[in-house]
Motif scaffolding. Structure first.
Motif, PDB file in Angstrom:
ATOM      1  N   LYS A  82       0.654  -1.165  -0.106  1.00  0.00           N
ATOM      2  CA  LYS A  82      -0.253  -0.482  -0.271  1.00  0.00           C
ATOM      3  C   LYS A  82       0.537   1.162   0.000  1.00  0.00           C
ATOM      4  CE  LYS A  82      -2.872   2.459   2.692  1.00  0.00           C
ATOM      5  NZ  LYS A  82      -4.015   3.544   3.530  1.00  0.00           N
ATOM      6  N   CYS A 130       1.053   7.475   9.037  1.00  0.00           N
ATOM      7  CA  CYS A 130       0.971   6.282   8.892  1.00  0.00           C
ATOM      8  C   CYS A 130       1.223   5.112   9.235  1.00  0.00           C
ATOM      9  CB  CYS A 130       1.750   6.732   7.131  1.00  0.00           C
ATOM     10  SG  CYS A 130       1.772   8.354   6.064  1.00  0.00           S
ATOM     11  N   CYS A 133      -2.310   4.486  10.850  1.00  0.00           N
ATOM     12  CA  CYS A 133      -3.276   4.992  10.089  1.00  0.00           C
ATOM     13  C   CYS A 133      -4.083   3.670   9.363  1.00  0.00           C
ATOM     14  CB  CYS A 133      -3.064   5.424   8.983  1.00  0.00           C
ATOM     15  SG  CYS A 133      -4.561   5.925   8.025  1.00  0.00           S
ATOM     16  N   CYS A 138      -5.235   6.468   0.217  1.00  0.00           N
ATOM     17  CA  CYS A 138      -4.867   7.928   0.795  1.00  0.00           C
ATOM     18  C   CYS A 138      -5.505   8.720  -0.041  1.00  0.00           C
ATOM     19  CB  CYS A 138      -3.445   8.022   1.114  1.00  0.00           C
ATOM     20  SG  CYS A 138      -1.812   6.671   1.494  1.00  0.00           S
ATOM     21  N   CYS A 144      -5.195  12.272   1.676  1.00  0.00           N
ATOM     22  CA  CYS A 144      -4.774  12.636   2.569  1.00  0.00           C
ATOM     23  C   CYS A 144      -3.940  13.766   2.960  1.00  0.00           C
ATOM     24  CB  CYS A 144      -4.742  11.659   3.897  1.00  0.00           C
ATOM     25  SG  CYS A 144      -3.594  11.648   5.120  1.00  0.00           S
TER      26      CYS A 144
HETATM   27  S1  SF4 Z   1      -4.324   8.069   4.172  1.00  0.00           S
HETATM   28 FE1  SF4 Z   1      -2.671   9.901   4.905  1.00  0.00          FE
HETATM   29  S2  SF4 Z   1      -2.176   9.124   7.180  1.00  0.00           S
HETATM   30 FE2  SF4 Z   1      -3.008   7.376   5.872  1.00  0.00          FE
HETATM   31  S3  SF4 Z   1      -1.524   5.789   5.263  1.00  0.00           S
HETATM   32 FE3  SF4 Z   1      -2.130   7.224   3.278  1.00  0.00          FE
HETATM   33  S4  SF4 Z   1      -1.178   9.606   3.644  1.00  0.00           S
HETATM   34 FE4  SF4 Z   1      -1.228   8.163   6.194  1.00  0.00          FE
END
Ligand code: SF4
Length: 369
Positions: A82, A130, A133, A138, A144
């Motif tokens: 990911k 991250c 998270c 993302c 994000c």
């Molecule tokens: S959604 Fe934001 S906080 Fe979550 S893994 Fe992706 S960049 Fe990082």
């Protein structure tokens, strides 16, 4: 970043899904790409003539691994991760040199890409966030705020590659995520980089057709796919058209990819897709019918008819007839399909849509005369 091990009882046995390996470092990724590959198919294929898939990739360069898009039908994050890990510029240029030294190289790098061509060096600004998270994407339902979407490192790579001796063209044929280029909340310098990226991409790196994947036009279906609203595609198309006009390159084409029969997609959604894309001036070619793929949310919905996050029922096209009906909407312009499409639209109570999509039917035309 720290996924848990998943266990599920199935038929009296226990199915275990192990957590993924930690994301590679750039050094580790470089080491894997810098191995002394022959760049040739296995010798057992020698007598079988050219292999189409090899022809397509033999002069292409992979810039990074992984994808943080989290589309619910895609397995890339399951097999590549990911989180994006990118190669160093040195490693990329070493491979470009190796490609330019190949005896059949004529000056064209066919792809400077990755799972999504424009995620190079993108990651969370605060790795600590991250680490904890749990979001599957993302960039969906919105980008994000912790994700940096800076395209300038990728522009640098493009420039370095196209200035290499022996390289006449370096195209980007992997699909790009246009939503990353419309990140209105990014800092001004990064937003400027987005515009510059589109300029340089269209000026130097598109041979004729730029592939993008809106995948559907219905926002309801797109939500199940974890894809951005079709409104973003319209915005990107407007940008593409204006840059193309400014560059004086009328031959450039935007090629959108779509999927029929994705869980959540009903015939009326496909009718709307056909209408909207027709009215945007497309005759679609790059399309596919949904194929359930292990380890994806879409496949779970396909199998159960339920969305695993909400528990709500989701309509699913499963029979060959249902799937064929959805697929046929892509090809409204083929004379052989018109009668069947008109009958389907009539059944759906969408006669007005039939007229917009297919023109007036025989009976109506006769009445008008
Ligand atoms: S959604 Fe934001 S906080 Fe979550 S893994 Fe992706 S960049 Fe990082």
């Amino acid at each position: 970043m720290h996924a848990r091990r998943l266990r599920q009882e199935v038929g009296g046995r226990l199915l275990v899904v192990n957590p993924p390996f930690p994301t590679m470092t750039t050094e580790q990724l470089d080491a894997s790409f810098d191995l002394p590959y022959t760049r040739m198919p296995h010798p057992r294929y020698r007598k079988r003539g050219p292999i189409p898939a090899h022809e397509m990739i033999k002069h292409s360069i992979n810039l990074h691994r992984g994808c943080f898009g989290g589309c619910s039908f895609c397995t890339i994050s399951a097999h590549q991760g990911k989180f994006v890990v990118s190669r160093s510029q040195d490693s990329i240029l070493r491979e470009v040199r190796a490609v330019t030294a190949m005896s059949d190289f004529r000056g064209t790098i066919t792809d400077l890409g990755g799972p999504s061509a424009n995620m190079f060096r993108m990651q969370g600004r605060e790795p600590r966030l991250c680490d904890e998270c749990e979001k599957p994407s993302c960039i969906w339902p919105r980008i994000c705020p912790n994700l940096q979407t800076d395209h300038r490192p990728l522009i640098e790579i493009y420039r370095a590659v196209r200035s290499m001796p022996g390289v006449k063209h370096a195209f980007v044929t992997s699909g790009i995520r246009y939503d990353l280029l419309l990140d209105g909340r990014a800092p001004p310098a990064v937003r400027q980089g987005h515009d510059q990226y589109v300029d340089e991409l269209l000026a130097y790196h598109v041979s004729g057709r730029l592939k993008v994947a809106p995948e559907h036009t219905s926002d309801e279906v797109l939500k199940i796919m974890r894809k951005p609203s079709f409104a973003l595609f319209r915005r990107f198309k407007a940008r593409f058209d204006s840059v193309k006009a400014r560059l004086g390159k009328p031959q450039l084409q935007l090629v959108p990819y779509f999927i029929s029969s994705h869980p959540g997609s009903r015939p009326q959604d496909m009718a709307s897709l056909a209408l909207q894309t027709k009215e945007l001036g497309f005759q679609l070619e790059q399309v596919q019918d949904f194929t359930p793929t292990p380890m994806t949310v879409a496949t779970e919905i396909y199998a159960t008819g339920l969305h695993p996050c909400s528990g709500r029922p989701v309509p699913v096209a499963r029979t060959p007839e249902e799937k064929e009906e959805q697929r046929s909407f892509f090809f409204w312009y083929k004379p052989g399909l018109r009668d069947a499409l008109r009958a389907t639209l009539h059944r759906l109570g969408m006669d007005a849509a039939a007229e917009r999509l297919l023109g007036a039917g025989k009976r109506k035309r006769a009445n008008r005369h």
